[in-house]
Write a protein that holds these residues in place. Structure first.
Motif, short mmCIF file in Angstrom:
data_model
loop_
_atom_site.label_atom_id
_atom_site.label_comp_id
_atom_site.label_asym_id
_atom_site.label_seq_id
_atom_site.Cartn_x
_atom_site.Cartn_y
_atom_site.Cartn_z
N UNK A 651 -12.77 90.70 6.76
CA UNK A 651 -12.74 89.71 7.80
C UNK A 651 -13.67 88.53 7.45
N UNK A 652 -13.22 87.34 7.83
CA UNK A 652 -13.95 86.13 7.46
C UNK A 652 -15.36 86.11 8.05
N UNK A 653 -15.51 86.53 9.30
CA UNK A 653 -16.83 86.48 9.92
C UNK A 653 -17.83 87.37 9.22
N UNK A 654 -17.38 88.57 8.84
CA UNK A 654 -18.26 89.51 8.11
C UNK A 654 -18.66 88.94 6.77
N UNK A 655 -17.66 88.34 6.07
CA UNK A 655 -17.94 87.79 4.74
C UNK A 655 -18.91 86.62 4.81
N UNK A 656 -18.71 85.75 5.79
CA UNK A 656 -19.59 84.56 5.91
C UNK A 656 -21.02 84.96 6.21
N UNK A 657 -21.17 85.97 7.09
CA UNK A 657 -22.51 86.41 7.45
C UNK A 657 -23.24 87.02 6.25
N UNK A 658 -22.55 87.84 5.46
CA UNK A 658 -23.16 88.49 4.30
C UNK A 658 -23.53 87.48 3.23
N UNK A 659 -22.66 86.50 2.99
CA UNK A 659 -22.97 85.51 1.96
C UNK A 659 -24.18 84.64 2.35
N UNK A 660 -24.29 84.31 3.61
CA UNK A 660 -25.44 83.49 4.02
C UNK A 660 -26.76 84.26 3.87
N UNK A 661 -26.72 85.58 4.11
CA UNK A 661 -27.92 86.38 3.89
C UNK A 661 -28.34 86.36 2.43
N UNK A 662 -27.37 86.23 1.54
CA UNK A 662 -27.69 86.19 0.12
C UNK A 662 -28.16 84.82 -0.33
N UNK A 663 -28.20 83.88 0.60
CA UNK A 663 -28.73 82.57 0.25
C UNK A 663 -27.70 81.56 -0.15
N UNK A 664 -26.45 81.86 0.10
CA UNK A 664 -25.41 80.92 -0.26
C UNK A 664 -25.02 80.09 0.94
N UNK A 665 -24.37 78.96 0.62
CA UNK A 665 -23.71 78.17 1.65
C UNK A 665 -22.23 78.55 1.65
N UNK A 666 -21.61 78.64 2.78
CA UNK A 666 -20.22 79.14 2.90
C UNK A 666 -19.33 78.01 3.43
N UNK A 667 -18.17 77.84 2.76
CA UNK A 667 -17.16 76.88 3.22
C UNK A 667 -15.86 77.66 3.49
N UNK A 668 -15.28 77.52 4.65
CA UNK A 668 -14.09 78.29 5.05
C UNK A 668 -12.86 77.36 5.11
N UNK A 669 -11.79 77.75 4.36
CA UNK A 669 -10.51 77.04 4.42
C UNK A 669 -9.49 77.95 5.11
N UNK A 670 -8.99 77.51 6.25
CA UNK A 670 -8.04 78.31 7.03
C UNK A 670 -6.59 77.88 6.68
N UNK A 671 -5.77 78.93 6.42
CA UNK A 671 -4.34 78.72 6.11
C UNK A 671 -3.54 79.19 7.32
N UNK A 672 -2.67 78.36 7.75
CA UNK A 672 -1.84 78.65 8.93
C UNK A 672 -2.72 78.92 10.15
N UNK A 673 -3.86 78.19 10.17
CA UNK A 673 -4.75 78.31 11.31
C UNK A 673 -5.65 79.51 11.26
N UNK A 674 -5.52 80.37 10.19
CA UNK A 674 -6.42 81.51 10.06
C UNK A 674 -6.22 82.48 11.21
N UNK A 675 -4.98 82.73 11.53
CA UNK A 675 -4.66 83.53 12.71
C UNK A 675 -5.18 84.95 12.58
N UNK A 676 -5.06 85.55 11.39
CA UNK A 676 -5.48 86.95 11.23
C UNK A 676 -6.96 87.07 10.89
N UNK A 677 -7.62 86.00 10.41
CA UNK A 677 -9.04 86.03 10.10
C UNK A 677 -9.38 86.86 8.88
N UNK A 678 -8.40 87.02 7.95
CA UNK A 678 -8.63 87.86 6.76
C UNK A 678 -8.82 86.95 5.56
#
Length: 700
Positions: A651-678
């Motif tokens: 899931x995108x939310x889980x991935x974004x949270x984990x990457x930020x803890x590692x010190x990275x900046x996260x950029x999210x590109x949604x396809x078809x509105x990101x309906x499923x959030x995967x």
């Protein structure tokens, strides 16, 4: 001792210079205050004339003459006079401040003193008076209150408030002085001279030895009468066992006739030191009686101690209040005291004051008594008088060997009368028109020596010259004469021309390398003034250190010359430059250019914003340092490398949270509105990238 009293002048500033701190003492003519000379930053004694005297031009003039006269007198045992002036209705005199106590305090505290201590205390007083007499000044008010004893043991004669030149007439319409110590000639309104001071010193020595003054009375005029009509008794009458030499010294000083006293302070000082040297230790260390409650039968009523109010202040007694009195008849006069030899007094004669305590007669048949043995000095004088008497007796024939004849005697008388007439005529010419005639000395100030000698020669005087220092009269010109211009003397008496050597110059002390306070003390001691003080930075000298002086040390200058000084403000402060973000070399160069030292820390740190090899931090970061102080630099190792895990399929939310803890900046590109959030895709993934890098997630 300072007086804690309310005084309107305390706390004020006199003449924009003297800040009055407290009142020290109050006298008959003036009040003395402790003040600070704000110009020279030193404590002084400020003597202020009482307001009702300030309006009297004669008193103001006396104070002005005192300042000019006493300022010329410089001696270790005389309080120095520094300045004089007027501030509105305030007329003042500035004197050296002596921190300590007075001889009056010593007498009040200890009472009668052992001869060793009394002679030791009177010695510097007499030495100071001797210096004043040698310079042509008299004090006229010598008393224990005017003898100052500093905390370091120095003894000085103070308050030359009534000092006058010996050549100036000092008679006045009023009696000025402290009545307990006044000489008979001052009581009678006659001119004072150095012997008047000697009388007062003798009274003071009597009081030190006995703890009492020789004369007392309910009112001052009674004491003054006794000075004129009574004789000061020997101190041994109250202090049994006192050496005869000490008795004779006191009575020599306090003789009613000035001709029978020491001629001046120098003569008294010589005799005083001779006696101190020749007395034995038991005589010097004689302890006075513990209690002096009963006066000697020869002494009369005992004088009250000084603290009883017996005239510590200067008294003003008009002579009209002291008329001549007629002594009652029928009272036999006592035989005068004479140190020349012993006297015999019959038992039925009235008790007379002979200079020594009387010894009661025995039960023998001759009904006589004799005084104690004479001192060595008196015995020598008696022996000399006896030798002179024997010589006169031997030179006088017992009878004439030849009677002669009347005619011859008549001729001899004629010759004698002619010779006497010639001598009288010669004496009349000598003292009337010749070298013995009296004449006034003409003024010669500011003339050349040749001009002055010609003026004196034309007036009938012969002259000598002596060189003196003078700040105002040019070198080689005459400052004045001794005796002064206007004084009447016999023409055969020499007149001394005082020729100026110019101002007296003194070498300046070395003031550099010491503190400013020490430099001020050195200037005060040398009699110099403080000039302009400037401050400047110096990396070597501590704050307050004198760096330079102008004029330089050793330069001969006049008294009172102002000396300018440069004083260190310590090292100059340097602003710390900011070098964060600069390369190591750039940072070190910038710090050293500012005059500071750069030190690179051995511990480098990761920083994702600062490139590797650049400064990430410094200590101190700002503020000021002094030249040569250190700035510590910390160098960046660049960003830390971090492994990027794969979050594809999560899931995108889980991935974004984990990457930020590692010190990275996260950029999210949604396809078809990101309906499923995967997370469908991730870039980068499964590789090491610098901390802080941007991870792109593609979400459906």
């Amino acid at each position: 001792m300072q007086e804690n009293v309310s005084d309107p002048l305390v706390g004020t500033l006199v003449d924009h210079r003297y800040a009055i701190r407290s009142r020290l003492a109050r006298g008959g003519m003036s009040t003395v205050y402790l003040a600070e000379d704000q110009r020279l930053e030193r404590d002084v004694a400020l003597k202020v004339l009482h307001p009702h005297f300030s309006s009297d031009e004669s008193f103001v003039g006396r104070l002005g003459r005192e300042a000019k006269a006493a300022a010329k007198l410089s001696h270790p045992h005389v309080v120095g006079v520094l300045d004089q002036g007027n501030d509105g209705h305030t007329t003042y005199l500035v004197m050296e401040y002596i921190k300590g106590h007075t001889l009056r305090d010593v007498i009040n505290d200890k009472g009668a003193l052992p001869p060793r201590l009394a002679l030791a205390l009177i010695d510097p007083v007499v030495e100071g008076l001797a210096a004043a007499h040698a310079a042509g000044f008299i004090h006229r008010d010598v008393k224990p209150e005017n003898v100052l004893i500093a905390d370091d043991g120095r003894i000085k004669v103070g308050d030359f408030g009534l000092a006058r030149a010996v050549t100036t007439s000092t008679s006045s319409g009023a009696l000025i002085g402290t009545v307990a110590y006044l000489s008979p000639e001052l009581v009678l309104g006659r001119p004072a001279d150095a012997r008047s001071d000697i009388y007062s010193a003798g009274i003071m020595l009597y009081e030190m030895l006995t703890g009492r003054q020789p004369f007392s009375g309910d009112v001052p005029i009674q004491v003054a009468y006794q000075h004129v009509n009574s004789t000061v008794g020997p101190p041994s009458a109250l202090v049994p066992g006192l050496a005869a030499e000490v008795d004779e010294l006191v009575q020599w000083c306090t003789a009613n006739d000035p001709e029978n006293r020491p001629v001046d302070g120098t003569a008294l000082l010589q005799e005083l030191r001779h006696i101190r040297t020749n007395l034995t230790d038991p005589e010097l260390d004689l302890q006075p009686p513990a209690a002096l409650g009963t006066a000697s039968p020869l002494q009369g009523p005992a004088a009250a101690p000084a603290e009883s109010g017996q005239g510590s202040h200067t008294e003003f007694i008009p002579h009209t209040n002291n008329p001549t009195s007629v002594m009652p008849a029928g009272r036999p006069a006592p035989p005068p005291y004479s140190p020349a030899g012993p006297a015999v007094v019959h038992r039925d004669a009235p008790a007379a004051h002979t200079g020594h305590a009387l010894t009661p007669p025995g039960e023998d048949d001759d009904n006589t008594w004799t005084p104690p043995p004479l001192s060595k000095r008196a015995q020598r004088k008696a022996d000399r008088e006896e030798e002179k008497a024997r010589a006169r007796a031997a030179a006088t024939p017992a009878r004439s060997l030849r009677e002669g004849n009347p005619r011859r005697r008549g001729i001899l008388w004629i010759i004698v009368l002619v010779i006497a007439a010639l001598l009288a005529t010669g004496a009349g010419w000598f003292f009337g028109m010749g070298p013995g005639a009296a004449a006034a000395i003409p003024p010669v100030a500011n003339k050349t020596v040749a001009e002055a000698q010609r003026v004196l020669s034309d007036a009938g005087f012969r002259s000598t010259t002596s060189d003196v220092f003078d700040d105002d009269v040019p070198t080689g010109r005459v400052v004045g004469s001794e005796p002064q211009a206007g004084a009447e003397i016999r023409k055969f008496q020499p007149v001394s021309l005082l020729v100026s050597k110019g101002p007296q110059l003194f070498p300046l002390p070395l003031l550099t390398a010491g503190t400013l306070d020490a430099a001020k003390e050195s200037l005060n001691s040398a009699g110099m003034a403080l000039g302009k003080v400037t401050e400047q930075f110096d990396d070597q000298a501590p704050t307050g250190t004198v760096l330079s002086q102008d004029p330089a040390a050793g330069t001969p200058v006049r008294r009172g010359t102002p000396v300018a000084m440069a004083v260190s403000k310590g090292p100059e402060p340097i602003a710390v430059p900011s070098v964060v973000g600069k390369t190591e070399k750039q940072a070190v160069d910038a710090i050293e250019a500012a005059g500071l030292a750069a030190e690179v820390s051995a511990d480098e740190v990761y920083d994702r914003k600062v490139p590797e090899g650049s400064v990430v931090s410094q200590n101190p970061a700002n503020g000021t340092l002094t030249r040569g102080e250190t700035v510590t630099l910390t160098i960046s190792k660049g960003p830390r490398m971090v492994e990027v895990p794969s979050f594809i399929g999560k899931q995108a939310g889980e991935a974004e949270q984990a990457l930020r803890k590692l010190g990275f900046e996260v950029r999210v590109n949604k396809v078809l509105g990101g309906f499923f959030g995967t997370v469908r895709d991730q870039d980068p993934v499964d590789t090491e990238v610098p901390e802080g890098s941007v991870i792109t997630l593609t979400v459906v």
